[in-house]
Design an enzyme around this catalytic site. Structure first.
Site, PDB file in Angstrom:
ATOM      1  N   CYS A   2       0.844  -1.192   0.000  1.00  0.00           N
ATOM      2  CA  CYS A   2       0.000   0.000   0.000  1.00  0.00           C
ATOM      3  C   CYS A   2       0.884   1.248   0.000  1.00  0.00           C
ATOM      4  CB  CYS A   2      -0.938   0.096   1.186  1.00  0.00           C
ATOM      5  SG  CYS A   2      -2.020  -1.306   1.394  1.00  0.00           S
ATOM      6  N   GLY A 101      -1.048  -1.444   6.574  1.00  0.00           N
ATOM      7  CA  GLY A 101      -0.773  -2.380   7.672  1.00  0.00           C
ATOM      8  C   GLY A 101      -1.989  -3.230   7.966  1.00  0.00           C
ATOM      9  N   GLU A 489      16.843 -17.570  -8.658  1.00  0.00           N
ATOM     10  CA  GLU A 489      16.469 -16.185  -8.977  1.00  0.00           C
ATOM     11  C   GLU A 489      15.892 -16.087 -10.398  1.00  0.00           C
ATOM     12  OE1 GLU A 489      15.910 -13.622  -7.432  1.00  0.00           O
ATOM     13  OE2 GLU A 489      16.195 -11.932  -8.759  1.00  0.00           O
ATOM     14  N   LYS A 493      12.169 -14.743 -11.209  1.00  0.00           N
ATOM     15  CA  LYS A 493      11.913 -13.615 -12.127  1.00  0.00           C
ATOM     16  C   LYS A 493      10.880 -14.015 -13.173  1.00  0.00           C
ATOM     17  CE  LYS A 493      13.148 -10.989 -10.342  1.00  0.00           C
ATOM     18  NZ  LYS A 493      13.911 -10.771  -9.169  1.00  0.00           N
ATOM     19  N   HIS A 512      16.490 -36.260  -8.772  1.00  0.00           N
ATOM     20  CA  HIS A 512      15.756 -36.763  -7.617  1.00  0.00           C
ATOM     21  C   HIS A 512      14.288 -36.352  -7.658  1.00  0.00           C
ATOM     22  CE1 HIS A 512      19.482 -38.205  -5.857  1.00  0.00           C
ATOM     23  NE2 HIS A 512      20.013 -37.059  -6.247  1.00  0.00           N
ATOM     24  N   LYS A 611       5.697  -4.061  -4.145  1.00  0.00           N
ATOM     25  CA  LYS A 611       7.146  -3.905  -4.060  1.00  0.00           C
ATOM     26  C   LYS A 611       7.676  -4.140  -2.656  1.00  0.00           C
ATOM     27  CE  LYS A 611      11.192  -2.792  -5.622  1.00  0.00           C
ATOM     28  NZ  LYS A 611      11.861  -3.883  -6.349  1.00  0.00           N
TER      29      LYS A 611
HETATM   30  C1  F6R Z   1      11.309 -10.441  -6.344  1.00  0.00           C
HETATM   31  C2  F6R Z   1      11.192  -9.465  -5.301  1.00  0.00           C
HETATM   32  C3  F6R Z   1      10.839  -9.924  -3.937  1.00  0.00           C
HETATM   33  C4  F6R Z   1      11.686  -9.182  -2.895  1.00  0.00           C
HETATM   34  C5  F6R Z   1      11.226  -9.547  -1.484  1.00  0.00           C
HETATM   35  C6  F6R Z   1      12.095  -8.903  -0.429  1.00  0.00           C
HETATM   36  O1  F6R Z   1      11.668  -9.859  -7.553  1.00  0.00           O
HETATM   37  O2  F6R Z   1      11.373  -8.299  -5.512  1.00  0.00           O
HETATM   38  O3  F6R Z   1      10.993 -11.298  -3.821  1.00  0.00           O
HETATM   39  O4  F6R Z   1      13.023  -9.519  -3.087  1.00  0.00           O
HETATM   40  O5  F6R Z   1       9.896  -9.145  -1.311  1.00  0.00           O
HETATM   41  O6  F6R Z   1      12.059  -7.517  -0.522  1.00  0.00           O
HETATM   42  P1  F6R Z   1      13.164  -6.633   0.166  1.00  0.00           P
HETATM   43  O7  F6R Z   1      14.448  -6.913  -0.517  1.00  0.00           O
HETATM   44  O8  F6R Z   1      12.704  -5.227  -0.019  1.00  0.00           O
HETATM   45  O9  F6R Z   1      13.225  -7.048   1.611  1.00  0.00           O
END
Ligand code: F6R
Length: 616
Positions: A2, A101, A489, A493, A512, A611
């Site tokens: 948010c 929150g 990773e 992605k 496995h 994010k």
């Molecule tokens: C994947 C991604 C998430 C963050 C995770 C941790 O591309 O962005 O998996 O890596 O939410 O976020 P931070 O690094 O901000 O603690």
């Protein structure tokens, strides 16, 4: 998770708030809403969907006022509908607020309100909070708002970043924080508050971060915000200066933030290592941890915690630290570590890795470790965020703002910072061979250029490869050693932005179980560098081919031998193994990006994601 933006001052708040929401949208994009005080009443507009839908809905409406709040939502309680969107207005129309929150005891508060005949209309915990504050105000009509806030929040459990307005006190903006970040931008005769600096810095770079359990009252006539503690006296607020460039948070000609950030990696790595390497003798300097080096050196083990991509960076960190420092390293999902009563020994060091510095589980894991006596360190990007504020010491990665929801440049900058950390510790503990130490530093310094060349060279061919990936329903990513975390990773992605199911595996583990999935429709991306495990990885490739799988190899420049084993090969420059993840991840980022674009996915704002995950 948010986004909140709020304003009180002399300008019309509406355009500023909508623009702020656009900048914050990467934090959540299920619905958006705005409330402005027009002099007599609150004008409230909400819309399910993205900020653009809200902007469209209010176009042509006369919404103006010099105080306002706005919100972009990532749903926790209640579906992303119009009714559940913020802002929420109290039953008596005295209080309107937005919230980031979770109010954990919303059921208890709801029951108390219902006894008073107050019946919420939405499913959200936030609406309850608005009624609750208004109801407490009614019980204590003569108290100041400072006291009302203290009394109301004494009964509220959970996490919150709240921005609210009250009809009885026009132009007043009230902010309350527990756990969910809020900062106040200090303008001339105006305050711009937000959950994240990106909405504030186009207006001012002077900011105050609200600390845990603090609240603030803002009025345009005030020179300084009035900051007070919810439970006790607040410490004097500290003004900070944010030096992020506004241009750096715009797309700068790229179609998506993610692509821009992929191509910003040379700069991010350069900024991460800048000023941290001294010549003659060649050595790493890390000012952020120098004050606690004795405790770090005294530790018999390290624990690295993080989530998602940051957890993958921690895994690479384990390989680096164990090889170069010869200290055992545990890597933990922050969400597991914090809840499983882990053994924390005297002298333990726990390092949290987090781009945002706000991830709820990582922060809580660090707090728990701190309360049990560990030294806690942070490797973070966002300056002034919660993790660097609460840790004993740490390292900023200096990657600059990362807006695309899929983390890219933060990952390679995290790896650069962890490499510096391991090199520094290894040198001080004499666990690293001097020649290797110097070689790694010299090659680290060349990485920004190598990354730039690799991106330029691979972008078009990978775009071509993406055409055959776009129709896949599953994909497998394999790697070994330092490049096993990169396989994880790469798979993350792809799945998070293209919605193709993908799994990352240590190459040898494939037989496995996952080998059962392989058929001619299954692309298998294998990181097969000419390193200590090259021959082993070639055998794993043969196993895939024997089952008809399509192999896409990421290989070392000059390795022609690999071509006979793979349908397509993408080369990265030859660097020492510990540095290779910074290069091998690049084609995987590009592959995810181009595949998602071809599938018509919303690359920067993939469904269901946000994010900064500031809820558990
Ligand atoms: C994947 C991604 C998430 C963050 C995770 C941790 O591309 O962005 O998996 O890596 O939410 O976020 P931070 O690094 O901000 O603690």
């Amino acid at each position: 998770m948010c986004g909140i933006v709020a304003y009180t001052g002399f300008r019309n708040a509406t355009p500023l708030l909508v623009e702020g929401l656009r900048r914050l949208e990467y934090r959540g994009y299920d619905s958006a809403g705005i409330a402005v005080f027009s002099g007599e009443r609150f004008q409230i507009y909400k819309q399910a969907g993205k900020v653009s839908a809200l902007a469209q809905a209010i176009r042509g409406e006369d919404i103006s006022g010099t105080v306002g709040i706005a919100h972009t939502r990532w749903a926790t309680h209640g579906a992303p509908t119009h009714a559940n969107a913020h802002p929420h207005l109290s039953y008596d129309e005295n209080v309107v607020l937005v919230h980031n929150g979770i109010i954990e005891n919303h059921g208890f508060l709801r029951a108390r309100l219902e006894k008073e005949g107050i019946h919420p209309v939405s499913e959200t915990d936030t609406e309850i909070l608005s009624h609750w504050i208004a109801w407490v105000r009614r019980q204590f009509p003569t108290l100041t708002w400072t006291e009302v806030i203290r009394r109301a929040f004494a009964d509220v459990e959970g996490t919150f970043g709240v921005a609210m307005m009250v009809r009885e006190a026009p132009n007043l903006l009230i902010l309350v924080r527990r756990f969910s970040p809020l900062l106040i931008g200090l303008g001339q005769g105006e305050f711009i508050a937000a959950s994240d600096a990106t909405a504030v810095i186009p207006h001012t770079r002077e900011v105050i971060h609200l600390a845990e359990d603090q609240a603030a009252i803002l009025h345009p006539d005030m020179d300084e915000p009035q900051i007070f503690g919810l439970r006790e006296q607040a410490c004097a607020p500290r003004r900070e200066y944010i030096d992020w460039d506004v241009a750096a948070i715009e797309r700068g000609g790229y179609p998506h933030f993610m692509l821009k950030e992929i191509f910003e990696q040379p700069q991010a790595i350069r900024d991460c290592i800048r000023g941290r390497i001294r010549q003659e003798p060649l050595e790493v300097r890390l000012g952020g941890i120098s004050g606690v080096m004795d405790r770090i050196l005294g530790a018999s083990r390290l624990t690295l915690v993080g989530c998602g991509t940051s957890w993958h960076a921690a895994l690479v960190g384990k390989y680096l630290i164990e090889q170069l420092v010869q200290v055992p390293v545990n890597v933990e999902y922050a969400s597991e570590f914090r809840y499983r009563d882990p053994v924390i020994l005297h002298g333990d060091v726990v390092m949290g890795i987090s781009q945002s510095g706000e991830t709820a589980d990582t922060l809580a894991a660090l707090r728990m470790a701190k309360s049990r006596g560990a030294l806690i360190l942070g490797v973070t990007n966002v300056v002034g965020s919660s993790i660097p504020r609460e840790t004993h010491a740490g390292i900023y990665i200096h990657a600059g703002p990362e807006i695309g929801v899929a983390s890219t440049k933060a990952f390679t900058a995290q790896l650069s910072a962890l490499t510096l950390f391991a090199l520094h510790l290894g040198a001080v503990r004499y666990t690293i061979d001097r020649n290797l130490h110097d070689l790694l530093i010299e090659r680290l310094l060349t990485l920004p250029d190598l990354v730039a060349q690799t991106l330029d060279r691979l972008n078009e061919p990978i775009k071509k490869l993406a055409e055959s990936f776009a129709s896949a329903t599953n994909a497998l990513y394999l790697g070994r050693g330092y490049n096993f975390p990169v396989a994880l990773e790469g798979a993350l992605k792809l799945k998070e932005i293209s919605y193709i199911h993908a799994e990352g595996y240590p190459a040898a583990e494939m037989k496995h179980g996952p080998i059962a999935l392989i058929d001619k429709n299954m692309p298998v991306v294998v990181i097969a560098l000419r390193d200590s495990l090259y021959e082993k990885v070639l055998s794993n490739i043969q196993e895939v081919r024997a089952r008809g799988g399509r192999v896409i190899a990421i290989a070392t420049e000059g390795d022609e031998n690999i071509q006979q084993y793979a349908e397509s090969v993408f080369y990265i420059p030859d660097v020492p193994e510990p540095l290779s993840p910074i290069l091998t991840v690049l084609p995987l980022q590009l592959l995810a990006y181009h595949t998602a674009v071809l599938r018509g996915c919303d690359v920067d704002q993939p469904r269901n994601l946000a994010k900064s995950v500031t809820v558990e």
